[in-house]
Write a protein that holds these residues in place. Structure first.
Motif, PDB file in Angstrom:
ATOM      1  N   ASN A 300       0.738  -0.977  -0.176  1.00 25.62           N
ATOM      2  CA  ASN A 300      -0.049   0.100  -0.412  1.00 25.62           C
ATOM      3  C   ASN A 300       0.465   0.749  -0.101  1.00 25.62           C
ATOM      4  N   PHE A 301       2.013   1.461  -0.238  1.00 27.20           N
ATOM      5  CA  PHE A 301       2.534   2.337  -1.367  1.00 27.20           C
ATOM      6  C   PHE A 301       3.546   2.405  -2.005  1.00 27.20           C
ATOM      7  N   ILE A 302       4.434   3.486  -2.233  1.00 27.67           N
ATOM      8  CA  ILE A 302       5.130   3.815  -3.833  1.00 27.67           C
ATOM      9  C   ILE A 302       5.981   4.103  -3.246  1.00 27.67           C
ATOM     10  N   LEU A 303       7.551   3.924  -3.892  1.00 31.99           N
ATOM     11  CA  LEU A 303       8.974   4.409  -3.290  1.00 31.99           C
ATOM     12  C   LEU A 303       8.993   4.946  -5.361  1.00 31.99           C
ATOM     13  N   CYS A 304       9.190   6.127  -5.091  1.00 29.88           N
ATOM     14  CA  CYS A 304       9.934   6.990  -5.901  1.00 29.88           C
ATOM     15  C   CYS A 304      11.387   7.488  -5.726  1.00 29.88           C
ATOM     16  N   ARG A 305      12.152   7.301  -6.850  1.00 28.44           N
ATOM     17  CA  ARG A 305      13.246   8.319  -7.383  1.00 28.44           C
ATOM     18  C   ARG A 305      13.060   8.999  -7.589  1.00 28.44           C
ATOM     19  N   VAL A 306      14.082  10.301  -6.715  1.00 32.98           N
ATOM     20  CA  VAL A 306      13.887  11.807  -7.855  1.00 32.98           C
ATOM     21  C   VAL A 306      15.047  12.337  -8.388  1.00 32.98           C
ATOM     22  N   SER A 307      14.546  12.798  -8.951  1.00 35.72           N
ATOM     23  CA  SER A 307      16.042  12.916  -9.645  1.00 35.72           C
ATOM     24  C   SER A 307      15.634  14.514 -10.347  1.00 35.72           C
ATOM     25  N   GLY A 308      16.691  14.911 -10.165  1.00 32.96           N
ATOM     26  CA  GLY A 308      16.671  16.466 -10.898  1.00 32.96           C
ATOM     27  C   GLY A 308      16.261  17.445  -9.892  1.00 32.96           C
ATOM     28  N   TRP A 309      15.342  16.788  -8.719  1.00 35.36           N
ATOM     29  CA  TRP A 309      15.265  18.246  -7.710  1.00 35.36           C
ATOM     30  C   TRP A 309      16.060  16.449  -6.847  1.00 35.36           C
ATOM     31  N   ASP A 310      16.357  17.915  -6.130  1.00 35.16           N
ATOM     32  CA  ASP A 310      16.784  16.940  -3.944  1.00 35.16           C
ATOM     33  C   ASP A 310      15.373  16.278  -3.679  1.00 35.16           C
ATOM     34  N   ALA A 311      15.657  15.139  -2.643  1.00 42.43           N
ATOM     35  CA  ALA A 311      14.226  14.760  -2.709  1.00 42.43           C
ATOM     36  C   ALA A 311      14.047  15.023  -0.932  1.00 42.43           C
ATOM     37  N   HIS A 312      14.424  15.654  -0.567  1.00 49.05           N
ATOM     38  CA  HIS A 312      14.169  16.884   1.482  1.00 49.05           C
ATOM     39  C   HIS A 312      13.895  17.126   0.420  1.00 49.05           C
ATOM     40  N   ARG A 313      14.321  18.482   0.005  1.00 50.77           N
ATOM     41  CA  ARG A 313      13.669  19.602  -0.798  1.00 50.77           C
ATOM     42  C   ARG A 313      12.188  19.029  -1.229  1.00 50.77           C
ATOM     43  N   LEU A 314      11.760  17.827  -2.078  1.00 45.27           N
ATOM     44  CA  LEU A 314      10.608  17.641  -2.545  1.00 45.27           C
ATOM     45  C   LEU A 314       9.646  17.766  -1.322  1.00 45.27           C
ATOM     46  N   TRP A 315      10.073  16.719  -0.334  1.00 43.67           N
ATOM     47  CA  TRP A 315       8.950  16.453   0.436  1.00 43.67           C
ATOM     48  C   TRP A 315       9.351  17.742   1.712  1.00 43.67           C
ATOM     49  N   GLU A 316       9.806  18.917   1.099  1.00 40.88           N
ATOM     50  CA  GLU A 316       9.289  19.798   2.236  1.00 40.88           C
ATOM     51  C   GLU A 316       8.242  20.466   1.801  1.00 40.88           C
ATOM     52  N   ALA A 317       8.130  20.714   0.405  1.00 41.41           N
ATOM     53  CA  ALA A 317       7.623  21.432  -0.617  1.00 41.41           C
ATOM     54  C   ALA A 317       5.940  20.939  -0.762  1.00 41.41           C
ATOM     55  N   LEU A 318       6.124  19.432   0.214  1.00 40.19           N
ATOM     56  CA  LEU A 318       5.167  18.593   0.087  1.00 40.19           C
ATOM     57  C   LEU A 318       4.413  18.679   1.010  1.00 40.19           C
ATOM     58  N   LEU A 319       5.193  18.793   2.634  1.00 42.46           N
ATOM     59  CA  LEU A 319       4.715  19.233   3.492  1.00 42.46           C
ATOM     60  C   LEU A 319       4.461  20.817   3.663  1.00 42.46           C
ATOM     61  N   ARG A 320       4.730  21.521   2.994  1.00 45.72           N
ATOM     62  CA  ARG A 320       3.916  22.568   3.077  1.00 45.72           C
ATOM     63  C   ARG A 320       3.080  22.232   2.235  1.00 45.72           C
ATOM     64  N   ARG A 321       2.719  21.931   1.633  1.00 48.80           N
ATOM     65  CA  ARG A 321       1.557  21.409   0.266  1.00 48.80           C
ATOM     66  C   ARG A 321       0.044  20.878   2.249  1.00 48.80           C
TER      67      ARG A 321
END
Ligand SMILES: Cc1ncc(COP(=O)(O)O)c(C=O)c1O
Length: 366
Positions: A300-321
């Motif tokens: 019930n989960f999906i792992l995603c590899r993040v490229s061209g973006w920092d994964a922690h910044r993406l995590w934070e951008a999602l949390l802000r939303r």
């Protein structure tokens, strides 16, 4: 204060539980009840109404049955194995910890295949055992020969393998497990996500006394807060396990709710089917984002590899939303996020947020 603590444990103290989702939400100005929790592989549909009903009455002033007989009988029917092959725990975490207590410990070692669920290594170390690691490849596949070579060389007291594996969601190949079992070592297969994968090794138990399977009610039955896990294994191991656990490790509320869940399994499996369908829809939708590479999943989960973006910044951008997903610090997972499958509206919010983020930062920008 540290001088009172076992020296071999001091180095393990990371205080990683320090920040709760509620505190994170508050830090990012999100109302905690508005936070979309896609970080812990919880079941967004919650427990069965019958499980809720079962909690209305209980002999709360009496100790529960330390053998959990009624639940073990129901689990016997559910798994097709005798109750003498079933051991209970306060969540799968507790089952893993008790197995580590029983099998590993000082002077002995366990083998794990990283990246994987963190609790195997933690429990083994808490009990004074050593942890040996074989690495999965870039695609999180477990190279069979590497595993077998490590088993032969290290002769571990236990091998912990998850099927499907957390965090990548892939099944353990049958040939790999069979070859490991044929080496005669104790192999613990964690099937926490069995109801989502539909694949189990339980049928192998009569043939392999060195196989133990771990399951939980946290995911499919939505009982993560109540804590109910179990192991399927040889009756002698069940007896030994029962000797080394606190007698009342499984509370009455958890036993009653689990029993009611098994009685209402048709209802719960409809929710599992909904989540599996949503997982497939989300997987396809995530593929559309150039900075994400989702891995196919049996959970019930999906792992995603993040490229061209920092994964922690993406995590934070999602949390802000208002969306909390799982991020990692371990090098092998640093450039990944793991997204639990929620209700369709949670996926919509996630996809909207990802679209916004993609627009904010030009495609491919670092
Ligand atoms: C592979 C795996 N095993 C066990 C567990 C723990 O389950 P429980 O909630 O029953 O302790 C999890 C929870 O995320 C998991 O991913």
């Amino acid at each position: 204060m540290e001088r009172w603590i076992r020296p071999d444990l001091r180095d393990l103290l990371t205080y990683s539980m320090a920040v709760s989702p509620e505190e994170l939400a508050a830090a990012y100005g999100i109302r905690p009840d508005r936070l979309i929790r896609l970080h812990a592989n919880e079941n967004p549909y919650g427990p069965s109404p019958r499980a809720r009903e079962a909690l209305r009455n209980g002999e709360w002033h009496c100790y529960p049955d330390p053998q959990g007989r009624a639940l073990r009988r129901a689990l016997a029917e559910y798994t097709g194995l005798g109750p003498e092959r079933i051991a209970l725990g306060n969540g799968a975490d507790d089952v893993i910890d008790l197995l580590a207590r029983l099998l590993v410990g000082p002077g002995r070692a366990a083998l794990i295949a990283e990246p994987t669920f963190e609790m195997y290594a933690l429990s083994v170390r808490w009990h004074g055992g050593r942890v040996h690691v074989v690495q999965r490849d870039e695609e999180f596949r477990l190279p069979r020969e590497t595993l077998l070579e490590a088993i032969r060389r290290l002769q571990p007291a236990a091998v912990f393998l998850a099927s499907p594996n957390n965090p990548d969601g892939q099944l353990l190949p049958e040939e790999t497990l069979q070859a490991a079992l044929e080496e005669g070592v104790m192999v613990i297969v964690d099937e926490a996500y069995f109801e989502f994968s539909g694949h189990t090794f339980a049928g192998w138990l009569p043939r392999y006394p060195n196989l133990a399977i771990v399951r939980t009610f946290s995911k499919w039955a939505g009982l993560a807060a109540l804590r109910l896990g179990y192991a399927l294994m040889h009756p002698d191991l069940v007896r030994a396990y029962d000797e080394v656990r606190p007698p009342f490790n499984v509370n009455l509320a958890a036993q009653q709710a689990a029993l009611a869940s098994l009685e209402d399994r048709a209802y719960l499996m409809e929710n599992v089917a909904r989540l599996v369908a949503e997982r497939e829809r989300l997987y396809r939708a995530l593929q559309a984002f150039p900075f994400l590479r989702p891995f196919p999943s049996h959970t019930n989960f999906i792992l995603c590899r993040v490229s061209g973006w920092d994964a922690h910044r993406l995590w934070e951008a999602l949390l802000r939303r208002g969306i909390l997903v799982r991020r990692y610090t371990a090098p092998a997972l640093r450039e990944h996020i793991r997204i639990s499958v929620g209700r369709p509206e949670h996926s919509e919010a996630l996809l909207r947020a990802l679209t916004e983020i993609a627009e904010e930062v030009p495609h491919g920008a670092p």
